[in-house]
Design a protein around this motif. Sequence first.
Motif: not given
Lengths: 180, 310
Positions: A72, A78-79, A81, A83-84, B3, B43, B301, B305-306
Amino acid sequence: MTLKHKVTVMNEKAIGQALRRITHEIIERNKDVKDVVLVGIRKRGVPLATRLQSYLNEIEGSPVPLGILDITLYRDDLSQREDQPVVHTTDIPFDLNNKHVVVVDDVLYTGRTIRAAMDALIDHGRPATIQLAVLIDRGHRELPIRADYVGKNVPTSRSEQVEVKVHEIDQVDRVDIMET
Amino acid sequence: MQALRRKDILSLEEISAEEITLILETARSMREIMLRKIKKVPTLRGRAILNLFYEPSTRTKASFELAQKYMSADSVSVAGSSSSLVKGETLKDTVRNVEVMGVECVIMRHPVSGAAHYLARNINASVINAGDGMHEHPTQGLLDLFTILDKKGRLEKLKVVIVGDVRHSRVARSNIWGLQKMGAEVVIAGPPTLMPPDLEAFGVKAYDRVEEAVENADVVMALRLQKERQDCGLFPSLREYAEIYGLTEQRVANAKDDLLIMHPGPINRGVEISSSLADSPRSVVLDQVTGGVAVRMALFYLLLGGIKEE
């Protein structure tokens, strides 16, 4: 978008045979398994790697170390998506330096997961080689990556999905192609 | 829960049990990274974080900075005494200037309660409260929960005793909210002058005597005694405090055998806690520090992270 079943491409017997063949190929390619270690990619690479480990043990009689890799934190999307993904623990309790690392995953598709896995492995040490074993190669690579051991090549279209089910997680061993 | 759907981490009062569980689970995965030879994952490559400390800090600041490095974020740290705060610039102006340099997350410690909330309302970047006045220190609360969960395997139905200056302690406040949400029973002990006036709002029982409070306890947490409180006349002397409230082997004898001893640091040895207890096998003070880095990595994260929700 709901997916419906198109065709079953592997049943329990076919999966078992493919994993046994891959076991022999791993032994043949590495001469013996003295310096071989297995690393399963979460989630379904882990039970597949566990089975390869027990087959290797049956044939060679010496236990091959097994690690678990969560990729992961190394993903390149990641940036992008919505859904994290949840981060799970990586557990590689042995030295990777100068080992022949066989990475195990269920499906090889774009190659991006394997790119992430290689970056993660190299953060753990400097393996002699990294090899890749997958149950299904469905094509559509986006990176220059190929598998060393393939259970079955399955031509697919991008709109289809390959669903690998393993009894450790899904209570059944089967590979299905799903379509919209 | 998958999340965190929030921009900021400002207090544990406003975070749900599900969110806390997600943070603690993610932190467990992060701790593995700290055991590697190469303690770094890519990350947060290319993401910028600002550490803004308007109060002195060693442990918390180092912990945040290391967590940022382990996650590959780029960060700058500004100490209050060397910043334009002393030149009269407002907090909002300071941070807005840094924000337009590309910072996506601001870590702030500030002497005024509510400063982090104020900041979060006024900037687009995520804000993590690293301690605001006497209000909260949520990442300390989370790392304490993480440590207890790691050692005990659960938080539910544990009895946790917080001893000391609860009234002025942001660490205590974050712990009380967090522990109660996770199903633990919290009691407090200390001089009546250092107990919070609004005890009912917290739903905790207060004791004058530590010996009574620790009966059958699973965890006892000593708070740092701020020496400046003595000057306000809230307790007579450090010596007297240590005599009556300082944690010693005898004083915690009524607790469970597998009692955990915790302290957020920095420790005044021989005041809040005896040296022998602080260094005993039951003390998890250093595990708390390790957990702090893992918890902060998890927050980075989960916050950065998202995909960023606009």
